[in-house]
Design a protein around this motif. Structure first.
Motif, PDB file in Angstrom:
ATOM      1  N   UNK A  97       0.801  -1.230   0.000  1.00 29.31           N
ATOM      2  CA  UNK A  97       0.000   0.000   0.000  1.00 29.31           C
ATOM      3  C   UNK A  97       0.829   1.274   0.000  1.00 29.31           C
ATOM      4  N   UNK A  98       2.138   1.185   0.272  1.00 26.13           N
ATOM      5  CA  UNK A  98       2.986   2.375   0.158  1.00 26.13           C
ATOM      6  C   UNK A  98       2.981   2.852  -1.293  1.00 26.13           C
ATOM      7  N   UNK A  99       3.136   4.149  -1.469  1.00 20.86           N
ATOM      8  CA  UNK A  99       3.184   4.698  -2.821  1.00 20.86           C
ATOM      9  C   UNK A  99       4.629   4.966  -3.234  1.00 20.86           C
ATOM     10  N   UNK A 100       4.927   4.635  -4.476  1.00 24.14           N
ATOM     11  CA  UNK A 100       6.241   4.922  -5.045  1.00 24.14           C
ATOM     12  C   UNK A 100       6.022   5.755  -6.298  1.00 24.14           C
ATOM     13  N   UNK A 101       6.696   6.904  -6.351  1.00 25.52           N
ATOM     14  CA  UNK A 101       6.525   7.819  -7.488  1.00 25.52           C
ATOM     15  C   UNK A 101       7.526   7.455  -8.577  1.00 25.52           C
ATOM     16  N   UNK A 102       7.006   7.301  -9.795  1.00 20.39           N
ATOM     17  CA  UNK A 102       7.810   6.827 -10.926  1.00 20.39           C
ATOM     18  C   UNK A 102       7.338   7.585 -12.156  1.00 20.39           C
ATOM     19  N   UNK A 103       8.146   7.638 -13.203  1.00 18.76           N
ATOM     20  CA  UNK A 103       7.666   8.295 -14.421  1.00 18.76           C
ATOM     21  C   UNK A 103       7.114   7.243 -15.378  1.00 18.76           C
ATOM     22  N   UNK A 104       6.180   7.651 -16.260  1.00 15.75           N
ATOM     23  CA  UNK A 104       5.562   6.680 -17.168  1.00 15.75           C
ATOM     24  C   UNK A 104       6.344   6.510 -18.468  1.00 15.75           C
ATOM     25  N   UNK A 105       7.403   7.305 -18.642  1.00 19.18           N
ATOM     26  CA  UNK A 105       8.145   7.320 -19.911  1.00 19.18           C
ATOM     27  C   UNK A 105       9.315   6.374 -19.755  1.00 19.18           C
ATOM     28  N   UNK A 106       9.033   5.067 -19.752  1.00 24.49           N
ATOM     29  CA  UNK A 106      10.030   4.044 -19.458  1.00 24.49           C
ATOM     30  C   UNK A 106       9.509   2.690 -19.882  1.00 24.49           C
ATOM     31  N   UNK A 107      10.373   1.706 -19.740  1.00 28.93           N
ATOM     32  CA  UNK A 107       9.991   0.322 -19.954  1.00 28.93           C
ATOM     33  C   UNK A 107       9.106  -0.106 -18.770  1.00 28.93           C
ATOM     34  N   UNK A 108       8.101  -0.911 -19.033  1.00 32.52           N
ATOM     35  CA  UNK A 108       7.085  -1.243 -18.025  1.00 32.52           C
ATOM     36  C   UNK A 108       7.644  -1.766 -16.702  1.00 32.52           C
ATOM     37  N   UNK A 109       8.811  -2.451 -16.741  1.00 32.82           N
ATOM     38  CA  UNK A 109       9.335  -3.108 -15.530  1.00 32.82           C
ATOM     39  C   UNK A 109       9.650  -2.125 -14.411  1.00 32.82           C
ATOM     40  N   UNK A 110       9.961  -0.876 -14.762  1.00 36.02           N
ATOM     41  CA  UNK A 110      10.263   0.114 -13.716  1.00 36.02           C
ATOM     42  C   UNK A 110       9.077   0.221 -12.754  1.00 36.02           C
ATOM     43  N   UNK A 111       7.875   0.221 -13.281  1.00 37.04           N
ATOM     44  CA  UNK A 111       6.680   0.363 -12.440  1.00 37.04           C
ATOM     45  C   UNK A 111       6.189  -0.985 -11.908  1.00 37.04           C
ATOM     46  N   UNK A 112       6.360  -2.045 -12.698  1.00 41.18           N
ATOM     47  CA  UNK A 112       5.884  -3.364 -12.258  1.00 41.18           C
ATOM     48  C   UNK A 112       6.618  -3.808 -10.987  1.00 41.18           C
ATOM     49  N   UNK A 113       7.896  -3.438 -10.881  1.00 43.20           N
ATOM     50  CA  UNK A 113       8.681  -3.822  -9.698  1.00 43.20           C
ATOM     51  C   UNK A 113       8.026  -3.313  -8.415  1.00 43.20           C
ATOM     52  N   UNK A 114       7.355  -2.165  -8.510  1.00 39.34           N
ATOM     53  CA  UNK A 114       6.673  -1.581  -7.347  1.00 39.34           C
ATOM     54  C   UNK A 114       5.469  -2.451  -6.974  1.00 39.34           C
ATOM     55  N   UNK A 115       4.697  -2.817  -8.001  1.00 34.51           N
ATOM     56  CA  UNK A 115       3.494  -3.638  -7.779  1.00 34.51           C
ATOM     57  C   UNK A 115       3.818  -4.996  -7.174  1.00 34.51           C
ATOM     58  N   UNK A 116       5.001  -5.533  -7.530  1.00 38.33           N
ATOM     59  CA  UNK A 116       5.363  -6.878  -7.074  1.00 38.33           C
ATOM     60  C   UNK A 116       5.397  -6.990  -5.547  1.00 38.33           C
TER      61      UNK A 116
END
Ligand SMILES: *Cc1c(COP(=O)(O)O)cnc(C)c1O
Length: 429
Positions: A97-116
């Motif tokens: 439930x913690x939030x991690x701020x990331x940019x959307x202009x990247x390969x999907x894995x940058x954000x998926x790692x947060x969801x994992x």
């Protein structure tokens, strides 16, 4: 001056032959792998508290050499940079439930790692010059639930690390650098990727140096390093014997990289500076040839940074040109310029975020109690990044080719030819 007919309209191509594919693997890598194959020990990791918990001799040799090269206390190999990002998010002690701020202009894995880790990606916009996350957009997206910032050094240029680390310090946040595309570059005389609490590099076969698949984590924090090593190698089975009492995220994976990959990595690391310098030389020649063209913005490199040009980023002034990006790409491709693309489909616009369906079918983690607010992923939240992908960004995939000066000059000629024919292109819009 006579204007040559575009290849798109039946004229001859500016670039008659495809360029040589980029290949950094040679005899050195072949030799380095032979003795390992002959030994039969292709990996020496053990998933328990034992000297082999840290892997075999090549794993450790490669890691020590990376520590020296990147100027960090700890370098930790993993079997991909996607694995590395997952390990990094876990190691900084993220809670569900913690939030991690990331940019959307990247390969999907940058954000998926947060969801994992059942944490929530929150997307901040990018800077129009470097395409990296915009510090003022980070500030606007901070909530009481924000725990970390994941900054991507996209296309080969560092994010604004001084501003990002300053925000992190003021708000008590951790910072992760995704430097997959910028190994060997500098930010204020330090290696890009090493200024965050934890950062790292991809060793997949598109990147400047590679081991087939692979990744490398770097950190100066002893505690984070230990936790990365545990997550890499079955943490839950190791913590008790190792005497680790903080069990936060000590859920392990097998993220181990093998002896052959690390032997290849040792040879690749020796070549990194020359490979990056070669890419810079080609990019600078290209910029010198293209920067005068109307309605085309060549790459911007901040004065205290170097660029690795994983992608060579251009911006089109569509209003001034009066021709769409699609038509320009079509015309350049017909001239023989392969590898042009409109940049990243923004990550928040992928179906997983638009429909909020990730783990299972019922919207976890967004619909569960751990997610404490309704996080917005609608189109419009990142206008700069969205606009670039929609119309004005033109990326040349430099990572795919080994460009000679002659090749670069041919690319310049192709662009000049298309630009000289802009009026004719308008007619087919
Ligand atoms: C390549 C890349 C990754 C993923 O690396 P893998 O080693 O392929 O898992 C993550 N982020 C960025 C920005 C990348 O370019």
């Amino acid at each position: 001056m006579t204007v040559k007919t575009l290849a798109l309209f039946g004229g001859s191509k500016a670039i008659p032959e495809p360029f040589k594919r980029y290949n950094s693997i040679g005899q050195e890598e072949l030799e380095s792998v032979k003795s390992i194959v002959e030994s039969g020990v292709l990996s020496q990791f053990l998933g328990c508290w034992d000297p082999d918990f840290y892997g075999g001799p090549k794993v450790q040799e490669f890691e020590r050499q990376c520590e020296a090269y990147f100027g960090v206390k700890h370098a930790i190999t993993v079997n991909s940079w996607t694995s590395g990002l997952i390990a990094a998010v876990g190691a900084i002690g993220i809670e569900p439930g913690d939030e991690v701020i990331v940019s959307p202009w990247t390969m999907c894995a940058s954000a998926t790692a947060i969801l994992m880790w059942n944490a929530i990606p929150v997307f901040a916009d990018i800077e129009p010059e470097t395409f990296c996350i915009n510090p003022s957009s980070i500030e606007k997206n901070i909530t009481p639930y924000t725990k970390a910032i994941l900054a991507i050094d996209i296309f080969g240029h560092s994010a604004d690390m001084d501003a990002i680390m300053d925000i992190a310090e003021r708000h008590g946040l951790k910072v992760i650098s995704d430097t997959a595309q910028a190994p060997g570059t500098l930010y204020k005389s330090q290696k890009t990727g090493t200024l965050a609490h934890v950062g790292g590099y991809s060793l997949n076969y598109h990147k400047h140096i590679h081991t087939g698949e692979g990744g490398l984590l770097v950190t100066n924090d002893d505690d984070i390093a230990e936790r990365l090593q545990l997550i890499r190698n079955h943490a839950e089975a190791v913590v008790e014997d190792k005497g680790v009492h903080n069990l936060t995220n000590m859920v392990g994976y097998n993220f181990r990289l093998g002896e052959m990959e690390c032997a290849i990595g040792i040879e690749q690391l020796k070549k990194l500076d020359d490979l990056v310098a070669g890419r810079q030389r080609a990019a600078e020649r290209l910029t010198a040839g293209l920067h005068e063209l109307e309605g085309l913005r060549t790459p911007i490199v901040n004065p205290d940074c170097t660029h690795a040009y994983y992608m060579y980023p251009l911006i089109l002034d569509i209003d001034k040109l009066g021709v769409s990006r699609t038509r320009i790409i079509e015309a350049l491709a017909a001239e023989g310029v392969d590898g042009l693309a409109g940049g990243y489909v923004n990550v928040h616009l992928l179906p997983m975020y638009q429909q909020k369906i990730a783990f299972g079918s019922k919207g976890f983690p967004w619909t569960s109690d751990i997610c404490r607010r309704d996080v917005n992923y609608t189109k419009g939240i990142c206008p700069v990044a969205e606009g670039l992908h929609d119309s004005s960004f033109l990326g040349y995939e430099m990572c795919v080719y080994e460009l000679t000066d002659t090749d670069v000059d041919l690319i310049i000629q192709a662009f000049k030819k298309v630009w000289a024919n802009i009026e004719k292109l308008k007619l087919v819009e």
